[in-house]
Design an enzyme around this catalytic site. Structure first.
Site, PDB file in Angstrom:
ATOM      1  N   SER A 151       0.833  -1.198   0.000  1.00 40.52           N
ATOM      2  CA  SER A 151       0.000   0.000   0.000  1.00 40.52           C
ATOM      3  C   SER A 151       0.868   1.248   0.000  1.00 40.52           C
ATOM      4  CB  SER A 151      -0.911  -0.005   1.215  1.00 40.52           C
ATOM      5  OG  SER A 151      -0.165   0.414   2.328  1.00 40.52           O
ATOM      6  N   LYS A 152       0.195   2.385  -0.103  1.00 33.82           N
ATOM      7  CA  LYS A 152       0.935   3.641  -0.147  1.00 33.82           C
ATOM      8  C   LYS A 152       1.085   4.218   1.245  1.00 33.82           C
ATOM      9  CE  LYS A 152       0.301   4.296  -4.889  1.00 33.82           C
ATOM     10  NZ  LYS A 152      -0.115   4.926  -6.052  1.00 33.82           N
ATOM     11  N   ARG A 153       0.471   3.554   2.204  1.00 34.18           N
ATOM     12  CA  ARG A 153       0.605   4.055   3.578  1.00 34.18           C
ATOM     13  C   ARG A 153       1.801   3.405   4.241  1.00 34.18           C
ATOM     14  NH1 ARG A 153      -4.034   2.352   5.721  1.00 34.18           N
ATOM     15  NH2 ARG A 153      -5.202   2.710   3.820  1.00 34.18           N
ATOM     16  N   VAL A 181       7.721   3.509   2.099  1.00 30.51           N
ATOM     17  CA  VAL A 181       7.070   2.962   0.898  1.00 30.51           C
ATOM     18  C   VAL A 181       7.323   3.870  -0.309  1.00 30.51           C
ATOM     19  CG1 VAL A 181       5.255   1.596   1.991  1.00 30.51           C
ATOM     20  CG2 VAL A 181       4.847   3.996   1.554  1.00 30.51           C
TER      21      VAL A 181
END
Ligand code: GLU
Length: 503
Positions: free
Chosen positions: A258-260, A272
């Protein structure tokens, strides 16, 4: 024609945020394929979605690619024969090509209100499942009538006419032939009512005009491929070869990375975005090698490879279609390996900003003397500060006097050892690693204690902790004056400790 003429690949990010490590992996595979074949690597900015545009994205992208050493042969800042390389500067082209499809009968104007149209958003996350559900009402409007409505200013989008029956097959270089029933596909929007193209139109038009030979893109786009096949057909163009790269999964292997940011067990935020990897002190050399192995491998056991070796060995046949998890521990291990391979000067240059960002006044030369002491001990550049703080702080952090006292000794015995060490260290000439080592080992012999029983109190006195870089080198770099001063402070602490014990 040789490969240099034929292989043209592109990385085509949308500038909607900071570059994610998954995006960098896509760029890397394209770059590797181009370099392997002696072809060209093109950077194209797909910036037609104005709503999601993020002004930080472009500088971050260019910096991230350069950091990893992925140079582009055509694109922003370098130009090229097929520009402009920003889609926002090519809008008129897409409009022209969309109109051409309407004229040839392969596309049509649609006047339906946006609610009826289904999402015309090309992002894969908003396109799960097959069709968006648009019922094709406008497909049956007489084209002359539709053209008249547009001429008098009625708002319309342009949609591709997907075949209603049969199936569409394409060959994926990694996954083999993929076939979908046309009945599962909708009439995708090509041009929006504001005149901006969707991803599908702009991407296909540009891949054609820029003479892209191979599309290597993230596998989240796989569902759009049948529409693109039909679009190429509608234009009468030959479609480039296509391959969908395996997705990069979370470390757990359960979902897409994910981008988190995630939090590691030790409490640090796991990066990330490429920028965060850089700031955490991952070396581009290690990142390059590690990222190349996410979904690609040379053979069953070779993992550490130079840039040149990877270029020579990189072929699409060796890309694995199954998703691969991102493994931070392995990356840390790689990073440690690459850190150890650096020359002292090079590592010093790279560490300096990490030390300076702590606000310490650090001379390059001083750090250069410390680097050999810690080179074996760090896996990320940001870890340097934990190891070297005691060289740079005026005042050591307060520590527990008990740390000074080795097992099988008490405060009084420790005081005695430290006092003797102080005497020896006040005298030893020169104040260098070898002379210090010799003096302290001799002293341990005279005291009749194992070396560790003497070195521990000295180490804690100068570093304020039990695990620290090698002792003699550290003492040399600290210099006699500071060493004696810190031993005095430790002795004072021990007096306090023995008084407390006596009470
Ligand atoms: N602009 C698309 C993206 O950001 C490009 C996908 C492709 O490579 O075709 O992922």
């Amino acid at each position: 024609m040789d490969a240099a003429d034929t292989v043209r690949v592109r990385f085509a990010p949308s500038p909607t945020g900071l570059l994610h490590v998954g995006g960098l992996r896509t760029a890397l595979f394209n770059w590797l394929f181009a370099r392997h074949c002696g072809g060209r690597f093109i950077l194209r900015i797909e910036d037609t979605d104005r709503k999601r545009y993020d002004p930080r994205a472009l500088p971050d992208l260019l910096e991230s690619l350069r950091w990893l050493g992925l140079d582009w042969d055509e694109g922003p800042e370098v130009g090229g024969d097929y520009g402009p390389y920003f889609q926002s500067q090519r809008i008129h082209l897409y409009q022209e090509y969309a109109r051409q499809l309407v004229e040839s009968g392969a596309a049509y104007y649609c006047f339906c209100a946006p609610e009826r149209q289904g999402a015309d958003d090309a992002r894969p996350e908003s396109r799960r499942g097959a069709a968006t559900g648009y019922d094709r009402r406008c497909r049956w409007i007489d084209p002359h009538l539709a053209a008249e409505r547009v001429a008098i200013g009625e708002a319309a989008v342009i949609r591709l006419k997907m075949p209603l029956e049969g199936h569409t097959t394409f060959h994926d270089l990694i996954r083999g032939d993929i076939t979908v029933e046309n009945s599962t596909q909708d009439d995708v929007v090509l041009l929006k009512s504001d005149g901006y193209p969707t991803y599908h139109l702009a991407n296909v038009v540009d891949d054609h005009l820029m003479r892209i030979s191979h599309i290597l893109r993230a596998d989240e786009w796989i569902a759009t491929a049948p529409r693109h096949v039909q679009l190429y057909k509608a234009f009468g163009w030959q479609m480039p070869a296509i391959a969908h790269l395996p997705v990069v999964l979370d470390p757990s292997g359960k979902g897409k990375m994910s981008k988190r940011k995630k939090i590691a067990p030790d409490g640090r935020a796991l990066p990330v975005h490429v920028r965060d990897f850089r700031e955490a002190g991952y070396l581009p050399e290690a990142m390059f090698n590690y990222l190349a192995l996410i979904g690609w491998r040379y053979d069953a056991h070779t993992e550490l490879m130079t840039r040149q070796e990877i270029i020579e060995r990189f072929t699409i046949e060796r890309i694995n279609p199954t998703a691969a998890a991102f493994d931070y521990q392995k990356l840390d291990y790689f990073n440690g390996v690459y850190i150890r391979q650096l020359s002292v000067d090079d590592l010093t240059d790279r560490l300096l900003p990490f030390v300076q960002r702590k606000g310490w006044q650090v001379e390059h030369e001083t750090l250069r003397r410390i680097v050999p002491l810690i080179q074996e001990r760090i896996e990320r550049l940001d870890q340097v500060t934990e190891w070297v703080d005691f060289f740079f702080v005026e005042q050591l952090p307060d520590y527990d006097a008990q740390l000074l006292i080795p097992k099988q000794a008490d405060a009084a015995a420790t005081r005695h050892r430290l006092q003797r060490a102080r005497e020896v260290l006040a005298q030893v000439e020169p104040f260098t690693h070898d002379a210090i080592e010799h003096a302290l080992r001799t002293l341990a012999g005279q005291l009749g204690v194992k070396t560790g029983q003497l070195f521990q109190p000295v180490r804690v006195a100068v570093c304020a902790r039990t695990v620290a870089p090698p002792l003699f080198g550290s003492l040399e770099v600290l210099g006699r004056e500071r060493v004696l001063q810190r031993i005095d402070q430790a002795l004072a602490k021990l007096s306090g400790a023995s008084q407390q014990a006596a009470q």
